[in-house]
Design a protein around this motif. Structure first.
Motif, PDB file in Angstrom:
ATOM      1  N   LEU A   1       0.855  -1.182   0.000  1.00  0.00           N
ATOM      2  CA  LEU A   1       0.000   0.000   0.000  1.00  0.00           C
ATOM      3  C   LEU A   1       0.891   1.233   0.000  1.00  0.00           C
ATOM      4  O   LEU A   1       2.047   1.186   0.436  1.00  0.00           O
ATOM      5  CB  LEU A   1      -0.884  -0.012   1.245  1.00  0.00           C
ATOM      6  CG  LEU A   1      -1.946   1.072   1.405  1.00  0.00           C
ATOM      7  CD1 LEU A   1      -3.056   0.915   0.368  1.00  0.00           C
ATOM      8  CD2 LEU A   1      -2.539   1.015   2.817  1.00  0.00           C
ATOM      9  N   ASP A   2       0.372   2.352  -0.466  1.00  0.00           N
ATOM     10  CA  ASP A   2       1.187   3.575  -0.497  1.00  0.00           C
ATOM     11  C   ASP A   2       1.383   4.140   0.911  1.00  0.00           C
ATOM     12  O   ASP A   2       0.992   3.522   1.911  1.00  0.00           O
ATOM     13  CB  ASP A   2       0.590   4.608  -1.453  1.00  0.00           C
ATOM     14  CG  ASP A   2      -0.797   5.091  -1.032  1.00  0.00           C
ATOM     15  OD1 ASP A   2      -1.291   4.672   0.042  1.00  0.00           O
ATOM     16  OD2 ASP A   2      -1.401   5.874  -1.781  1.00  0.00           O
ATOM     17  N   GLY A   3       1.972   5.322   0.979  1.00  0.00           N
ATOM     18  CA  GLY A   3       2.265   5.953   2.258  1.00  0.00           C
ATOM     19  C   GLY A   3       1.385   7.159   2.518  1.00  0.00           C
ATOM     20  O   GLY A   3       0.268   7.257   2.010  1.00  0.00           O
TER      21      GLY A   3
ATOM     22  N   ARG B   1      -1.230  14.348  -8.152  1.00  0.00           N
ATOM     23  CA  ARG B   1      -0.709  13.431  -9.170  1.00  0.00           C
ATOM     24  C   ARG B   1       0.759  13.097  -8.898  1.00  0.00           C
ATOM     25  O   ARG B   1       1.179  11.935  -9.014  1.00  0.00           O
ATOM     26  CB  ARG B   1      -0.858  14.064 -10.554  1.00  0.00           C
ATOM     27  CG  ARG B   1      -0.466  13.138 -11.705  1.00  0.00           C
ATOM     28  CD  ARG B   1      -0.651  13.827 -13.050  1.00  0.00           C
ATOM     29  NE  ARG B   1      -2.040  14.176 -13.306  1.00  0.00           N
ATOM     30  CZ  ARG B   1      -2.515  15.413 -13.314  1.00  0.00           C
ATOM     31  NH1 ARG B   1      -1.713  16.441 -13.061  1.00  0.00           N
ATOM     32  NH2 ARG B   1      -3.782  15.646 -13.564  1.00  0.00           N
ATOM     33  N   ASP B   2       1.538  14.089  -8.535  1.00  0.00           N
ATOM     34  CA  ASP B   2       2.955  13.882  -8.244  1.00  0.00           C
ATOM     35  C   ASP B   2       3.147  12.914  -7.076  1.00  0.00           C
ATOM     36  O   ASP B   2       4.022  12.037  -7.116  1.00  0.00           O
ATOM     37  CB  ASP B   2       3.613  15.230  -7.938  1.00  0.00           C
ATOM     38  CG  ASP B   2       5.106  15.120  -7.706  1.00  0.00           C
ATOM     39  OD1 ASP B   2       5.858  15.165  -8.685  1.00  0.00           O
ATOM     40  OD2 ASP B   2       5.524  14.984  -6.535  1.00  0.00           O
ATOM     41  N   ILE B   3       2.325  13.053  -6.050  1.00  0.00           N
ATOM     42  CA  ILE B   3       2.434  12.174  -4.882  1.00  0.00           C
ATOM     43  C   ILE B   3       2.051  10.745  -5.257  1.00  0.00           C
ATOM     44  O   ILE B   3       2.751   9.781  -4.907  1.00  0.00           O
ATOM     45  CB  ILE B   3       1.566  12.703  -3.724  1.00  0.00           C
ATOM     46  CG1 ILE B   3       2.126  14.046  -3.233  1.00  0.00           C
ATOM     47  CG2 ILE B   3       1.505  11.688  -2.575  1.00  0.00           C
ATOM     48  CD1 ILE B   3       1.222  14.772  -2.256  1.00  0.00           C
ATOM     49  N   HIS B   4       0.950  10.581  -5.970  1.00  0.00           N
ATOM     50  CA  HIS B   4       0.549   9.239  -6.412  1.00  0.00           C
ATOM     51  C   HIS B   4       1.662   8.575  -7.229  1.00  0.00           C
ATOM     52  O   HIS B   4       2.014   7.410  -7.000  1.00  0.00           O
ATOM     53  CB  HIS B   4      -0.708   9.317  -7.281  1.00  0.00           C
ATOM     54  CG  HIS B   4      -1.976   9.546  -6.534  1.00  0.00           C
ATOM     55  ND1 HIS B   4      -2.236   8.987  -5.298  1.00  0.00           N
ATOM     56  CD2 HIS B   4      -3.090  10.266  -6.861  1.00  0.00           C
ATOM     57  CE1 HIS B   4      -3.440   9.352  -4.896  1.00  0.00           C
ATOM     58  NE2 HIS B   4      -3.980  10.129  -5.827  1.00  0.00           N
ATOM     59  N   GLU B   5       2.193   9.311  -8.180  1.00  0.00           N
ATOM     60  CA  GLU B   5       3.203   8.720  -9.062  1.00  0.00           C
ATOM     61  C   GLU B   5       4.490   8.414  -8.308  1.00  0.00           C
ATOM     62  O   GLU B   5       5.191   7.447  -8.630  1.00  0.00           O
ATOM     63  CB  GLU B   5       3.455   9.639 -10.251  1.00  0.00           C
ATOM     64  CG  GLU B   5       2.243   9.730 -11.177  1.00  0.00           C
ATOM     65  CD  GLU B   5       2.541  10.455 -12.487  1.00  0.00           C
ATOM     66  OE1 GLU B   5       3.692  10.921 -12.674  1.00  0.00           O
ATOM     67  OE2 GLU B   5       1.612  10.561 -13.312  1.00  0.00           O
ATOM     68  N   GLY B   6       4.794   9.188  -7.276  1.00  0.00           N
ATOM     69  CA  GLY B   6       5.966   8.895  -6.455  1.00  0.00           C
ATOM     70  C   GLY B   6       5.830   7.565  -5.744  1.00  0.00           C
ATOM     71  O   GLY B   6       6.781   6.769  -5.675  1.00  0.00           O
ATOM     72  N   TYR B   7       4.646   7.284  -5.216  1.00  0.00           N
ATOM     73  CA  TYR B   7       4.423   6.007  -4.534  1.00  0.00           C
ATOM     74  C   TYR B   7       4.387   4.840  -5.513  1.00  0.00           C
ATOM     75  O   TYR B   7       4.884   3.746  -5.215  1.00  0.00           O
ATOM     76  CB  TYR B   7       3.133   6.061  -3.721  1.00  0.00           C
ATOM     77  CG  TYR B   7       3.267   6.841  -2.438  1.00  0.00           C
ATOM     78  CD1 TYR B   7       4.248   6.504  -1.504  1.00  0.00           C
ATOM     79  CD2 TYR B   7       2.434   7.914  -2.139  1.00  0.00           C
ATOM     80  CE1 TYR B   7       4.389   7.205  -0.319  1.00  0.00           C
ATOM     81  CE2 TYR B   7       2.560   8.625  -0.954  1.00  0.00           C
ATOM     82  CZ  TYR B   7       3.544   8.274  -0.051  1.00  0.00           C
ATOM     83  OH  TYR B   7       3.688   8.967   1.124  1.00  0.00           O
TER      84      TYR B   7
ATOM     85  N   ASP C   1       1.503  -1.285  -4.868  1.00  0.00           N
ATOM     86  CA  ASP C   1       0.483  -2.002  -5.636  1.00  0.00           C
ATOM     87  C   ASP C   1      -0.870  -1.303  -5.538  1.00  0.00           C
ATOM     88  O   ASP C   1      -1.685  -1.387  -6.452  1.00  0.00           O
ATOM     89  CB  ASP C   1       0.310  -3.425  -5.100  1.00  0.00           C
ATOM     90  CG  ASP C   1       1.575  -4.252  -5.213  1.00  0.00           C
ATOM     91  OD1 ASP C   1       1.988  -4.531  -6.343  1.00  0.00           O
ATOM     92  OD2 ASP C   1       2.142  -4.605  -4.162  1.00  0.00           O
ATOM     93  N   ILE C   2      -1.110  -0.649  -4.409  1.00  0.00           N
ATOM     94  CA  ILE C   2      -2.394  -0.001  -4.131  1.00  0.00           C
ATOM     95  C   ILE C   2      -2.122   1.441  -3.730  1.00  0.00           C
ATOM     96  O   ILE C   2      -1.286   1.699  -2.850  1.00  0.00           O
ATOM     97  CB  ILE C   2      -3.141  -0.700  -2.988  1.00  0.00           C
ATOM     98  CG1 ILE C   2      -3.316  -2.200  -3.276  1.00  0.00           C
ATOM     99  CG2 ILE C   2      -4.499  -0.045  -2.731  1.00  0.00           C
ATOM    100  CD1 ILE C   2      -3.789  -2.996  -2.064  1.00  0.00           C
TER     101      ILE C   2
ATOM    102  N   VAL D   1       0.977  -4.334   3.464  1.00  0.00           N
ATOM    103  CA  VAL D   1       1.739  -3.419   4.311  1.00  0.00           C
ATOM    104  C   VAL D   1       1.986  -2.116   3.562  1.00  0.00           C
ATOM    105  O   VAL D   1       2.031  -2.077   2.334  1.00  0.00           O
ATOM    106  CB  VAL D   1       3.097  -4.012   4.766  1.00  0.00           C
ATOM    107  CG1 VAL D   1       2.886  -5.196   5.686  1.00  0.00           C
ATOM    108  CG2 VAL D   1       3.947  -4.405   3.576  1.00  0.00           C
ATOM    109  N   GLY D   2       2.124  -1.052   4.316  1.00  0.00           N
ATOM    110  CA  GLY D   2       2.383   0.255   3.733  1.00  0.00           C
ATOM    111  C   GLY D   2       2.695   1.236   4.843  1.00  0.00           C
ATOM    112  O   GLY D   2       3.161   0.844   5.918  1.00  0.00           O
ATOM    113  N   GLY D   3       2.412   2.503   4.602  1.00  0.00           N
ATOM    114  CA  GLY D   3       2.752   3.507   5.593  1.00  0.00           C
ATOM    115  C   GLY D   3       1.629   4.506   5.800  1.00  0.00           C
ATOM    116  O   GLY D   3       0.807   4.735   4.923  1.00  0.00           O
TER     117      GLY D   3
END
Length: 348
Positions: A23-25, A69-75, A81-82, A312-314
């Motif tokens: 999962l993303d952060g 968009r920048d944050i999503h693409e960074g993760y 995966d999510i 797992v993620g943050g």
């Protein structure tokens, strides 16, 4: 009981059977890195709005979509995966604080579309990416009085929560979410309103998306703010047949272990998620928190090695660097196995 047939996110259960999904952060603390001004939050559209809008992060999907968009693409580049939609506070109830309740639907659609575009950009046949429509707890609680002198007082009721969450579910699905994530639950009654609304929308739409439910243990008592233990929390929401149940936020990974162990024990028939924050604020740290990517990834690696987790993620304070380190740490390890009696047995 018949198995659930999902109309979206169909590949996700099979992935969780085989490996640990990432999962993303954090979204909010990542937004803080951009040091946005009041004018950034307002944009041209809300330049004359009568209330301050700074820190209304959910509005940025409309006024600064480039940031989200920048944050999503960074993760995603870090291996997530999510990814979660930027809708933690995008309910009509939460947006009342800014007199923007009427924009809740638009906010959710826009946020889901941004996440969908980013996920599609990074998806491959070998690693499909999924969009989780995020449902936050709202700033109100159905179980706890806001007035210490009046234990019976409430600032929200179940019906208001249900209606607000129904609108959010409908909008997130319109924007392209693959699954729903009801997260940072400090009051199980709020979560039950969200789950009720989601199920209502499933019935009305004919859709059926995977649902993940994630509570938050607020201190070393091992209880949610509304007083439930982790075990009681699971039995309160088990009827919703979530794809996964877990914990996130309030505690860093080091303090979360016994509660993840408890949840994995009492919920053997579903997947387990865990996305802790980056520890306590620490101005001397490069990340501003005391759990660096190396520390967080090592702790979650221990959880995986113990066979406790499937996702797992943050949470708060975590960054793409945390997610990259977590992915590298857990990728070689086997996901937690589970029993299937509750979710997958056929009706007699």
């Amino acid at each position: 009981m018949k198995p659930i047939v999902y109309t979206r996110g169909q590949a996700l259960p099979g992935i969780l059977e085989q490996r640990i999904a990432i999962l993303d952060g954090a979204m909010g603390t990542m937004i803080q890195r951009f040091r946005l001004s009041e004018a950034d939050y307002r944009g041209e559209r809300f330049a004359g709005h009568h209330k301050d809008l700074r820190n209304n992060s959910d509005l940025l999907g409309l006024t600064r979509p480039d940031v989200i968009r920048d944050i999503h693409e960074g993760y995603l580049a870090a291996g997530a995966d999510i990814i979660e939609t930027n809708t933690f506070g995008a309910t009509r109830i939460a947006q009342e604080d800014y007199d923007l309740a009427g924009l809740a639907y638009e906010m959710n659609v826009a946020a889901a579309r941004l996440a969908r575009e980013a996920a599609d950009k990074f998806s491959t046949p070998q690693q499909p990416r999924f969009v989780a429509g995020a449902f936050g707890p709202t700033p109100r609680t159905a179980s706890i009085s806001p007035d210490v002198n009046d234990p019976a007082a409430r600032n929200v009721d179940f019906e208001a929560l249900r209606a607000s969450y129904y609108e959010q579910a409908q909008a997130l699905a319109e924007g392209g979410a693959d699954l729903f994530l009801v997260e940072t639950i400090f009051d199980t009654l709020n979560a039950k309103a969200a789950l009720f609304a989601i199920d209502e929308w499933f019935e009305a739409s004919g859709e059926r998306l995977p649902v993940i439910v994630s509570g938050t243990v607020t201190d070393a008592s091992g209880r949610l703010l509304s007083g439930q233990t982790v075990t009681a929390f699971w039995y309160s929401i088990r009827h919703a047949r979530p794809l996964a149940v877990g914990l996130n936020c309030a505690l860093g990974a080091a303090l979360m272990r016994p509660y993840i162990q408890e949840l994995a024990k009492v919920a053997p028939d579903t997947f387990i998620s865990c996305y802790p924050n980056a520890g306590l604020p620490n101005p001397m740290s490069d990340t501003g928190f005391d759990e660096t990517p190396e520390v967080t990834s090592r702790l979650l690696q221990d959880f995986a090695a113990e066979g406790l987790v499937n996702i797992v993620g943050g949470c708060c304070g975590t960054t793409p660097e945390h997610i990259s380190a977590i992915r590298q740490a857990v990728a070689p390890l086997q996901a937690r196995s589970r029993q299937r009696e509750f979710f997958y047995r056929e009706a007699a």
